[in-house]
Design a protein around this motif. Structure first.
Motif, short mmCIF file in Angstrom:
data_model
loop_
_atom_site.label_atom_id
_atom_site.label_comp_id
_atom_site.label_asym_id
_atom_site.label_seq_id
_atom_site.Cartn_x
_atom_site.Cartn_y
_atom_site.Cartn_z
N ILE A 5 0.80 -1.33 0.23
CA ILE A 5 0.04 0.02 0.10
C ILE A 5 0.93 1.20 0.16
CG2 ILE A 5 -1.46 1.45 1.25
CD1 ILE A 5 -3.08 -1.05 2.40
N ARG A 6 0.58 2.15 -1.08
CA ARG A 6 1.56 3.31 -1.28
C ARG A 6 0.71 4.53 -0.89
NH1 ARG A 6 6.20 2.78 -5.15
NH2 ARG A 6 6.62 0.72 -4.08
N PHE A 7 0.42 5.15 0.08
CA PHE A 7 -0.13 6.45 0.30
C PHE A 7 0.19 7.48 -0.64
CE2 PHE A 7 -1.14 4.91 4.71
CZ PHE A 7 -2.07 4.15 4.36
N ARG A 8 -1.02 8.31 -1.01
CA ARG A 8 -0.57 9.56 -1.63
C ARG A 8 0.17 10.15 -0.57
NH1 ARG A 8 -6.30 9.93 -5.23
NH2 ARG A 8 -5.47 8.23 -6.50
N ASP A 9 1.12 11.25 -1.03
CA ASP A 9 2.18 11.94 -0.22
C ASP A 9 1.36 12.87 0.84
OD1 ASP A 9 4.12 11.10 -1.33
OD2 ASP A 9 4.68 12.72 -2.51
N GLU A 10 0.27 13.40 0.34
CA GLU A 10 -0.59 14.30 1.35
C GLU A 10 -1.11 13.46 2.51
OE1 GLU A 10 -4.12 16.05 -0.10
OE2 GLU A 10 -4.57 14.20 -1.08
N LEU A 11 -1.45 12.16 2.35
CA LEU A 11 -2.01 11.29 3.43
C LEU A 11 -0.83 10.78 4.14
CD1 LEU A 11 -4.80 9.84 1.26
CD2 LEU A 11 -5.05 11.19 3.14
N ALA A 12 0.18 10.32 3.67
CA ALA A 12 1.18 9.70 4.40
C ALA A 12 1.67 10.47 5.60
CB ALA A 12 2.67 9.54 3.51
N GLY A 44 -5.51 4.67 -4.35
CA GLY A 44 -5.96 4.72 -5.70
C GLY A 44 -6.56 3.47 -6.36
N ASN A 45 -6.64 2.38 -5.44
CA ASN A 45 -7.25 1.26 -5.77
C ASN A 45 -8.69 1.11 -6.06
OD1 ASN A 45 -8.63 -1.44 -5.70
ND2 ASN A 45 -7.19 -1.97 -3.77
N THR A 46 -9.17 0.81 -7.26
CA THR A 46 -10.39 1.28 -7.64
C THR A 46 -11.33 0.11 -7.37
OG1 THR A 46 -9.71 0.38 -9.92
CG2 THR A 46 -9.62 2.70 -9.70
N ASN A 47 -10.93 -1.08 -7.08
CA ASN A 47 -12.08 -2.20 -6.75
C ASN A 47 -12.74 -2.19 -5.48
OD1 ASN A 47 -12.99 -4.01 -8.12
ND2 ASN A 47 -11.20 -5.25 -8.26
#
Ligand SMILES: [Zn+2]
Length: 119
Positions: A5-12, A44-47
């Motif tokens: 899992i890689r968070f977007r920077d703003e969320l990290a 960004g997982n779309t499922n």
């Protein structure tokens, strides 16, 4: 941190600063299953079938994420909430689909879990 899992920077930078709000899913009838999918705001997982809403403790901003990201973004004390709420929402979804045969939204809030003695 769960690998993969890689968070977007703003969320990290805001891990642990999110309050758990609710889990929901949308039941549609007659489409042969669930056709709506959502994108996780964190990875960004779309499922996504079950959507977890979190509110930022500092800014009040709300985001919708998947269960793995929800468990990682809330404070460690709350990390069980997404799983409990999703189980409850799954149960409601089954009722709606198999018993009541009505489309609509199934939601489980933290208050619902408390009322049901799950917390
Ligand atoms: Zn995610």
């Amino acid at each position: 941190m769960i690998e993969g899992i890689r968070f977007r920077d703003e969320l990290a930078a805001s891990v642990g600063r999110w309050a758990y709000e609710c889990c929901h899913c949308i039941v549609k009838m007659g489409t042969g299953g669930v056709s709506i999918s959502y994108e996780c705001a964190a990875c960004g997982n779309t499922n996504l079938r079950f959507i977890h809403t979190l509110e930022n403790i500092d800014t009040g901003r709300q985001i919708e994420v998947g269960i793995e990201c929800a468990a990682l973004l809330v404070s460690p004390d709350d990390c069980d909430l997404p799983r409990l709420a999703e189980n409850e929402t799954r149960r409601k979804e089954r009722w709606r689909r198999e018993k009541y045969h009505t489309p609509g939204r199934c939601t489980t809030t933290v208050d619902d879990l408390m009322n049901r003695g799950k917390l």
